[in-house]
Design a protein around this motif. Sequence first.
Motif, short mmCIF file in Angstrom:
data_model
loop_
_atom_site.label_atom_id
_atom_site.label_comp_id
_atom_site.label_asym_id
_atom_site.label_seq_id
_atom_site.Cartn_x
_atom_site.Cartn_y
_atom_site.Cartn_z
N SER A 131 -8.20 -2.72 -4.76
CA SER A 131 -7.18 -1.73 -4.53
C SER A 131 -6.44 -1.48 -3.67
O SER A 131 -5.93 -0.35 -3.17
N SER A 132 -7.93 -1.17 -2.37
CA SER A 132 -7.70 -0.92 -1.41
C SER A 132 -7.38 -1.35 -0.82
O SER A 132 -7.01 -0.62 1.13
N GLU B 85 -7.95 10.73 -7.11
CA GLU B 85 -7.12 9.84 -5.95
C GLU B 85 -5.81 9.98 -5.95
O GLU B 85 -4.62 9.80 -5.01
N ARG C 6 -3.32 -0.29 -0.78
CA ARG C 6 -4.28 1.73 0.05
C ARG C 6 -2.75 2.43 0.43
O ARG C 6 -3.12 3.47 0.34
N ILE D 32 0.12 2.67 -4.71
CA ILE D 32 -1.17 2.15 -4.50
C ILE D 32 -1.49 1.74 -5.67
O ILE D 32 -0.88 1.75 -7.22
N GLY D 33 -2.56 0.89 -5.02
CA GLY D 33 -3.64 0.15 -5.98
C GLY D 33 -3.00 -0.58 -7.73
O GLY D 33 -3.27 -1.39 -8.19
#
Length: 297
Positions: A126-127, A257, A96, A59-60
Amino acid sequence: MDGERLEARHAIVGDGFEIRRALPNRHHRTIGAWCFLDHAGPADYAAGRGLTIGPHPHIGLQTFTWVIEGRILHTDSLGYRQWIEPGQVNLMTAGRGISHAEESPGDAAGRFQLAQLWIALPRHESSREPSFHHYPELPILEQGGFRTTVLAGTFAGERAPVEVFTPLVGLDLAARGPARAALPLAPEFEHGVLVLEGTGRFDGQTLAPGALFYFPAGRRELAVECPAPARILVIGGVPFGEEILIWWNFVARSVGEMETALADWLEGDRFGRVEGARGAPLVAPDLGELRGRRGAA
Ligand code: MN
């Protein structure tokens, strides 16, 4: 202005291949948005014993794969199945959430050498939805005995097609013999230089594989000289102004997160499924280590 020498750490990936991890480094966690840099190999392997990295989530960030020798198969939860060969870039934008696997050909003995990098996504990206791109051709320049491939960003008027979300640059310099050049740099970028093969001299300092030279923003030029065949990776970018956490295969802004992403990897469908990978899914390390450095950048 001298570069700052940063030692790479040694780590093991896959089934026992030693790699040199230049980023994150305790002195400089990022260089621009580049937040991870592994140099793997060169390594020879027997049939069926090549690089095998089983399914794992991200992620990210964007994963950026640059192969020097050999070929590697990428498979991911979006259904992409893509071989990558020298001179090409595989770019996976995790956003995401996505999962993927990487492996050497399994049917014969072989050899590999590659650079695996991550690019942190800025908070507002980032998502985003995950995506994957294979770039079979990149701009190439010849200068002073170097064959320079523009891996990301713009260099000497040539722009790489690779989709990135912050100002950055990536270059591969291949010297086939003695070579010498002055690289024009964007002064708003900080830079890192990693020698993959051979040796290189930068402003009078000699560098061999296993260490990274860091140059703070403000430079307009970098003199590079190689006495013999060599391979050099240059990365740079506007200093990443955001505080990020890097844990396992995730880039995030909070421990919460990370906890959610880990729980979603262990159960749920956020990261999809990787079909047809040779390796077993990777097991995450303990989250306790991350909780212990809560608030760390
Ligand atoms: Mn990965």
